[in-house]
Write a protein that holds these residues in place. Structure first.
Motif, PDB file in Angstrom:
ATOM      1  N   PRO A 175      -1.820  16.497  23.447  1.00 40.18           N
ATOM      2  CA  PRO A 175      -2.559  17.170  24.518  1.00 40.18           C
ATOM      3  C   PRO A 175      -3.924  16.530  24.773  1.00 40.18           C
ATOM      4  CG  PRO A 175      -1.597  18.785  23.021  1.00 40.18           C
ATOM      5  CD  PRO A 175      -1.408  17.434  22.390  1.00 40.18           C
ATOM      6  N   PHE A 176      -4.374  16.596  26.013  1.00 39.63           N
ATOM      7  CA  PHE A 176      -5.633  15.968  26.413  1.00 39.63           C
ATOM      8  C   PHE A 176      -6.785  16.394  25.509  1.00 39.63           C
ATOM      9  CE2 PHE A 176      -9.627  15.993  28.718  1.00 39.63           C
ATOM     10  CZ  PHE A 176      -9.670  14.717  29.253  1.00 39.63           C
ATOM     11  N   ASP A 177      -6.872  17.696  25.234  1.00 38.88           N
ATOM     12  CA  ASP A 177      -8.024  18.182  24.478  1.00 38.88           C
ATOM     13  C   ASP A 177      -7.946  17.870  22.988  1.00 38.88           C
ATOM     14  OD1 ASP A 177      -5.999  19.928  23.855  1.00 38.88           O
ATOM     15  OD2 ASP A 177      -7.109  21.767  24.316  1.00 38.88           O
ATOM     16  N   ARG A 178      -6.864  17.234  22.542  1.00 46.24           N
ATOM     17  CA  ARG A 178      -6.747  16.850  21.139  1.00 46.24           C
ATOM     18  C   ARG A 178      -6.649  15.331  20.941  1.00 46.24           C
ATOM     19  NH1 ARG A 178      -2.956  21.370  18.079  1.00 46.24           N
ATOM     20  NH2 ARG A 178      -4.125  23.188  18.794  1.00 46.24           N
ATOM     21  N   MET A 179      -6.645  14.590  22.041  1.00 47.04           N
ATOM     22  CA  MET A 179      -6.431  13.142  21.939  1.00 47.04           C
ATOM     23  C   MET A 179      -7.545  12.451  21.166  1.00 47.04           C
ATOM     24  SD  MET A 179      -4.316  10.699  22.552  1.00 47.04           S
ATOM     25  CE  MET A 179      -3.216  11.084  23.939  1.00 47.04           C
ATOM     26  N   GLU A 180      -8.814  12.806  21.419  1.00 45.42           N
ATOM     27  CA  GLU A 180      -9.900  12.134  20.711  1.00 45.42           C
ATOM     28  C   GLU A 180      -9.837  12.430  19.209  1.00 45.42           C
ATOM     29  OE1 GLU A 180     -13.500  13.279  22.715  1.00 45.42           O
ATOM     30  OE2 GLU A 180     -13.434  11.454  23.964  1.00 45.42           O
ATOM     31  N   ALA A 181      -9.531  13.662  18.865  1.00 47.60           N
ATOM     32  CA  ALA A 181      -9.411  14.006  17.439  1.00 47.60           C
ATOM     33  C   ALA A 181      -8.224  13.291  16.814  1.00 47.60           C
ATOM     34  CB  ALA A 181      -9.279  15.519  17.279  1.00 47.60           C
ATOM     35  N   VAL A 203       0.859  -1.183   0.000  1.00 46.57           N
ATOM     36  CA  VAL A 203       0.000   0.000   0.000  1.00 46.57           C
ATOM     37  C   VAL A 203       0.893   1.231   0.000  1.00 46.57           C
ATOM     38  CG1 VAL A 203      -1.749   1.301   1.280  1.00 46.57           C
ATOM     39  CG2 VAL A 203      -1.825  -1.203   1.262  1.00 46.57           C
ATOM     40  N   ASP A 204       0.566   2.191  -0.838  1.00 44.18           N
ATOM     41  CA  ASP A 204       1.334   3.430  -0.896  1.00 44.18           C
ATOM     42  C   ASP A 204       0.918   4.331   0.269  1.00 44.18           C
ATOM     43  OD1 ASP A 204       2.653   5.781  -1.488  1.00 44.18           O
ATOM     44  OD2 ASP A 204       2.172   5.729  -3.622  1.00 44.18           O
ATOM     45  N   GLY A 205       1.756   4.413   1.284  1.00 43.59           N
ATOM     46  CA  GLY A 205       1.451   5.228   2.446  1.00 43.59           C
ATOM     47  C   GLY A 205       1.337   6.702   2.123  1.00 43.59           C
ATOM     48  N   PHE A 206       2.079   7.164   1.116  1.00 42.25           N
ATOM     49  CA  PHE A 206       1.977   8.572   0.727  1.00 42.25           C
ATOM     50  C   PHE A 206       0.600   8.858   0.122  1.00 42.25           C
ATOM     51  CE2 PHE A 206       6.766   9.758   0.205  1.00 42.25           C
ATOM     52  CZ  PHE A 206       6.940   9.545   1.554  1.00 42.25           C
ATOM     53  N   ARG A 207       0.087   7.932  -0.695  1.00 38.36           N
ATOM     54  CA  ARG A 207      -1.261   8.122  -1.252  1.00 38.36           C
ATOM     55  C   ARG A 207      -2.290   8.110  -0.119  1.00 38.36           C
ATOM     56  NH1 ARG A 207      -4.242   7.041  -6.106  1.00 38.36           N
ATOM     57  NH2 ARG A 207      -2.342   7.667  -7.191  1.00 38.36           N
ATOM     58  N   ALA A 208      -2.118   7.228   0.853  1.00 42.36           N
ATOM     59  CA  ALA A 208      -3.050   7.162   1.980  1.00 42.36           C
ATOM     60  C   ALA A 208      -3.014   8.454   2.791  1.00 42.36           C
ATOM     61  CB  ALA A 208      -2.709   5.968   2.869  1.00 42.36           C
ATOM     62  N   ALA A 209      -1.808   8.961   3.060  1.00 42.63           N
ATOM     63  CA  ALA A 209      -1.686  10.189   3.842  1.00 42.63           C
ATOM     64  C   ALA A 209      -2.301  11.366   3.098  1.00 42.63           C
ATOM     65  CB  ALA A 209      -0.214  10.461   4.151  1.00 42.63           C
ATOM     66  N   GLN A 210      -2.108  11.432   1.792  1.00 43.87           N
ATOM     67  CA  GLN A 210      -2.692  12.526   1.023  1.00 43.87           C
ATOM     68  C   GLN A 210      -4.218  12.430   0.985  1.00 43.87           C
ATOM     69  OE1 GLN A 210      -0.481  12.495  -2.768  1.00 43.87           O
ATOM     70  NE2 GLN A 210       0.517  14.349  -2.067  1.00 43.87           N
ATOM     71  N   SER A 211      -4.735  11.206   0.964  1.00 44.71           N
ATOM     72  CA  SER A 211      -6.192  11.032   1.013  1.00 44.71           C
ATOM     73  C   SER A 211      -6.741  11.562   2.334  1.00 44.71           C
ATOM     74  CB  SER A 211      -6.557   9.552   0.839  1.00 44.71           C
ATOM     75  OG  SER A 211      -6.192   9.085  -0.444  1.00 44.71           O
ATOM     76  N   LEU A 212      -6.047  11.244   3.431  1.00 43.45           N
ATOM     77  CA  LEU A 212      -6.461  11.764   4.731  1.00 43.45           C
ATOM     78  C   LEU A 212      -6.393  13.286   4.742  1.00 43.45           C
ATOM     79  CD1 LEU A 212      -7.235  11.312   7.731  1.00 43.45           C
ATOM     80  CD2 LEU A 212      -4.770  11.271   8.224  1.00 43.45           C
ATOM     81  N   ARG A 213      -5.327  13.862   4.208  1.00 42.29           N
ATOM     82  CA  ARG A 213      -5.181  15.318   4.180  1.00 42.29           C
ATOM     83  C   ARG A 213      -6.309  15.967   3.400  1.00 42.29           C
ATOM     84  NH1 ARG A 213      -0.784  17.486   0.213  1.00 42.29           N
ATOM     85  NH2 ARG A 213      -2.459  16.716  -1.127  1.00 42.29           N
ATOM     86  N   ASN A 214      -6.700  15.358   2.269  1.00 42.31           N
ATOM     87  CA  ASN A 214      -7.722  15.956   1.418  1.00 42.31           C
ATOM     88  C   ASN A 214      -9.094  15.963   2.085  1.00 42.31           C
ATOM     89  OD1 ASN A 214      -5.749  16.342  -0.514  1.00 42.31           O
ATOM     90  ND2 ASN A 214      -6.299  14.528  -1.708  1.00 42.31           N
ATOM     91  N   GLU A 215      -9.386  14.943   2.884  1.00 48.77           N
ATOM     92  CA  GLU A 215     -10.703  14.884   3.514  1.00 48.77           C
ATOM     93  C   GLU A 215     -10.709  15.402   4.943  1.00 48.77           C
ATOM     94  OE1 GLU A 215     -11.598  10.600   5.325  1.00 48.77           O
ATOM     95  OE2 GLU A 215     -11.214  10.459   3.170  1.00 48.77           O
ATOM     96  N   ASN A 216      -9.563  15.452   5.601  1.00 50.05           N
ATOM     97  CA  ASN A 216      -9.498  15.886   6.989  1.00 50.05           C
ATOM     98  C   ASN A 216      -8.166  16.574   7.251  1.00 50.05           C
ATOM     99  OD1 ASN A 216      -9.583  16.264   9.745  1.00 50.05           O
ATOM    100  ND2 ASN A 216      -9.873  14.106  10.276  1.00 50.05           N
ATOM    101  N   PRO A 217      -7.982  17.795   6.776  1.00 47.44           N
ATOM    102  CA  PRO A 217      -6.704  18.485   6.952  1.00 47.44           C
ATOM    103  C   PRO A 217      -6.290  18.616   8.410  1.00 47.44           C
ATOM    104  CG  PRO A 217      -8.110  19.668   5.401  1.00 47.44           C
ATOM    105  CD  PRO A 217      -8.955  18.610   6.024  1.00 47.44           C
ATOM    106  N   GLU A 218      -7.263  18.820   9.294  1.00 47.57           N
ATOM    107  CA  GLU A 218      -6.929  18.958  10.707  1.00 47.57           C
ATOM    108  C   GLU A 218      -6.398  17.645  11.270  1.00 47.57           C
ATOM    109  OE1 GLU A 218      -9.824  19.773   9.341  1.00 47.57           O
ATOM    110  OE2 GLU A 218      -9.736  21.970   9.387  1.00 47.57           O
ATOM    111  N   GLY A 219      -7.010  16.534  10.873  1.00 45.71           N
ATOM    112  CA  GLY A 219      -6.534  15.229  11.340  1.00 45.71           C
ATOM    113  C   GLY A 219      -5.149  14.919  10.807  1.00 45.71           C
TER     114      GLY A 219
END
Length: 378
Positions: free
Chosen positions: A295-301, A226-242
């Motif tokens: 940080p505690f307030d970002r752990m769930e995200a 699996v291309d991890g770079f493609r996976a990471a870019q997919s995550l960035r495109n749908e959830n930039p904050e994540g």
């Protein structure tokens, strides 16, 4: 070729033959001068330190001579020629605001529809062109196969010899991948393995992994990449904050599978360079230690982003699957490409050998071959 040049004491401005313009600072030009007093003509290494350059360095004169740039520096009264082609290759006067997670121009990402690049064992060992093409595939796509190789134990070491050296670890120069009683690592069982990068608990992590098949008559056990770079870019495109959370906070990884070994690393799952280039993925559910740096307030995200990255990686549409036959092997860029294995039955036999190597050797060998045969590299 250059059309013309202008200057003031701090900056030289040039116009290339195609009409593009660029500026270069006096200190930058002096530090990168190509004369034999500044750089060794044999190995190209710099012969001066930054302290050897006068703090008051300035452009005394600058003109186009024979299509190249000729600069005289004050107070040294030193004249140096900079070839136009060299200047064009080193322009830094450009827009460098790029999106977080940008990729090097030499990288091409892929998903499950991609045909695995492959080289023939004999050709790659005997033909410089075939070897160069195989190395180039690894550099661009992050993995490649080799087919029709020998089935003698230790043959994988000859794969590493194509470009560099084996990186020995606590597993030895190489390791066996087959079912064991009381295994020290889940890789030595018939269980399926989620797509992962190897040894994230090391710092630095091994940057290449080679897996070589000697026997494979068991049912199942297909390899998946699996291309991890493609996976990471997919995550960035749908959830930039994540994406930013996984890149901005370190995960923790640990391995204590054998006596006398306790390996730990603290690195982000998605690694970026300071200017935002995507340069690495560390993803391994088996070796994850408790995350305590978020940080505690970002752990769930953070966990939401982690879960989603795992879902993207596990998506069958992301993976390229193949079953290695005896004498076949594949190499992966362990900072980018994740590999997985489907479970296999106890009937038959499955014997692979694996080893680690480092990407700098592969990239060095490839670059040297391209320099030696520039026409073939185009």
């Amino acid at each position: 070729m250059l059309r013309h040049a202008t200057h003031d004491p701090a900056v030289v401005s040039v116009e290339f033959e195609d009409g593009t313009r660029a500026r270069f600072h006096a200190i930058w030009l002096r530090d990168n001068a190509l004369d034999p007093q500044t750089r060794d003509p044999g190995n190209g290494q710099r012969l001066i330190t930054i302290g050897d350059i006068p703090a008051e360095i300035a452009i005394q004169a600058a003109e186009v001579a024979g299509g190249d740039l000729q600069v005289t520096f004050a107070p040294e009264d030193k004249t140096v020629t900079f070839p136009a082609i060299w200047l064009a290759a080193h322009v830094y006067d450009r827009d460098q605001n790029r999106p977080m997670g940008w990729l090097s121009p030499g990288i091409t990402t892929w998903d499950g529809g991609f045909a695995a690049p492959a080289g023939d064992w004999t050709q790659v060992h005997e033909s410089p062109a075939a070897k160069r093409d195989w190395l180039a595939a690894v550099a661009e796509y992050g993995f490649a196969k080799l087919t029709d190789g020998p089935t003698a134990p230790g043959s994988l070491l000859k794969v590493a010899d194509l470009f560099g050296y084996v990186r020995e670890t606590n597993y030895g120069p190489y390791f066996e991948v087959r079912t064991e009683v009381n295994p020290t690592n889940l890789a030595y069982t018939g269980l399926g393995l989620q797509a992962h990068t190897d040894n994230p608990y090391r710092d630095p992590v091994p940057t290449l992994q080679i897996l070589y098949c000697l026997e494979n008559s068991a049912e199942g056990g297909e390899s998946i990449v699996v291309d991890g770079f493609r996976a990471a870019q997919s995550l960035r495109n749908e959830n930039p904050e994540g994406f930013a959370l996984l890149a901005g906070y370190p995960a923790r990884f640990e391995y204590r599978g054998s006596e006398g070994v306790c390996l730990r690393a603290r690195r982000p799952m998605i690694e970026l360079s300071p200017d935002g280039e995507l340069i690495g993925i560390r993803f391994n559910n088996r070796s994850s230690a408790p995350f305590v740096d978020v940080p505690f307030d970002r752990m769930e995200a953070y966990y939401t982003a982690y879960r989603r990255l795992g879902e993207i990686i596990d998506d069958p549409a992301m993976g390229v699957a193949f079953k290695l036959e005896p004498g076949e092997s594949f190499i992966v860029d362990n900072t980018r490409v994740l590999h997985a294995r489907l479970g296999y039955s106890g009937a038959g036999s499955r014997w692979l050998q694996g080893c680690y190597a480092d990407k700098d050797g592969l990239l060095s060998t490839l670059a040297a071959m391209r320099v030696a045969q520039p026409e073939a590299a185009e």
